[in-house]
Design a protein around this motif. Structure first.
Motif, mmCIF file in Angstrom:
data_model
loop_
_atom_site.group_PDB
_atom_site.id
_atom_site.type_symbol
_atom_site.label_atom_id
_atom_site.label_comp_id
_atom_site.label_asym_id
_atom_site.label_seq_id
_atom_site.Cartn_x
_atom_site.Cartn_y
_atom_site.Cartn_z
ATOM 1 N N ASN A 1 -5.347 5.947 -1.648
ATOM 2 C CA ASN A 1 -4.400 4.847 -1.660
ATOM 3 C C ASN A 1 -4.053 4.434 -3.082
ATOM 4 N N ARG B 1 -6.157 2.194 -7.619
ATOM 5 C CA ARG B 1 -6.311 3.365 -6.763
ATOM 6 C C ARG B 1 -7.762 3.322 -6.285
ATOM 7 N N ARG C 1 0.814 -1.213 0.000
ATOM 8 C CA ARG C 1 0.000 0.000 0.000
ATOM 9 C C ARG C 1 0.845 1.259 0.000
ATOM 10 N N THR D 1 -2.318 0.928 -4.654
ATOM 11 C CA THR D 1 -1.842 -0.377 -4.215
ATOM 12 C C THR D 1 -1.198 -1.162 -5.351
ATOM 13 N N VAL E 1 0.346 5.710 0.038
ATOM 14 C CA VAL E 1 -0.468 6.924 0.023
ATOM 15 C C VAL E 1 0.384 8.010 -0.612
#
Lengths: 115, 110
Positions: free
Chosen positions: A74, A69, A22, A76, A24
């Motif tokens: 996030n 997304r 993950r 990923t 951000v």
């Protein structure tokens, strides 16, 4: 200064298992990337993502890999069935634009170990 | 296809000495060149980009299209400069990948 955040910092998984890494990205960035670095080797590009779709991918990024997304914050990277050779440091990066003067901001990475 | 070569895997200098980290590239178009630095156990950080013609932490790099080089230089190395340095290239097309060199581990000895 804004940062790209990656979780987890370390992940150990058994061969054949699925993993999700993950990230951000920085909130006003529009371009997102995944890179990986196998121990002792160079940093390699995996995939770039813009406007909710893959804009470019490398030969490493085969059908076992996918990016998403899911919620607007996030970003990923999923590996469906991990192999021993997937063990590496995975870096997420984001950029405000495609202009060189903005550069990329990298996350601190997720160390993936496949056993 | 583009390629970035950093011929020195390890470079060791004494504090106060000049340092030059070599980077050569191959690409037929107009590349964008960058230097990234990775201090021990930390993330990759952008150090320099050629279009900015800037000096960061005393480091400079000049793009030499004739020699296809983008060497990183600092006249007086400091111990805190010890890190892994990566040269990277991006094609001029929008949003394209960074291609990294193998990296040079710089150690500045007291």
């Amino acid at each position: 200064e804004p940062e790209v955040t990656q979780t987890p910092s370390h992940q150990v998984t058994q061969m054949g298992q699925e993993v999700i890494l993950r990230c951000v990205p920085i909130s006003n960035h529009l371009y997102f990337y995944w890179y990986r670095q196998i121990l002792g080797q160079k940093v390699e590009f995996l995939v770039s993502f813009y406007n909710n779709e893959i804009s470019e991918k490398s030969e490493i990024f085969d059908d076992q890999f996918s990016v998403e997304r899911p919620d607007g914050s996030n970003f990923t990277l999923k590996i469906r069935s991990t192999k021993l050779e997937d063990s590496a440091m995975y870096f997420c990066a984001s950029s405000r634009s495609n202009q060189a003067f903005h550069g990329y901001t990298f996350g601190s990475g997720t160390r993936l170990t496949v056993v | 296809a583009q390629r970035v070569t950093q011929p020195e895997k390890l470079l060791s200098v004494f504090k106060g000495a000049p340092v030059e980290l070599k980077c050569n590239y191959s690409y037929s178009g107009s590349p964008e060149l960058f230097w990234y630095v990775q201090y021990s156990r930390q993330r990759l950080q952008l150090l320099l980009r050629h279009i900015s013609r800037e000096s960061i932490k005393g480091f400079t790099a000049d793009l030499n299209k004739g020699e296809t080089s983008f060497h990183l230089k600092k006249p007086f190395a400091q111990e805190e400069d010890s890190a892994m340095y990566y040269c990277a290239l991006r094609r001029e097309t929008s949003g394209s990948r960074l291609t990294f060199g193998e990296g040079t581990q710089l150690t500045v000895n007291p």
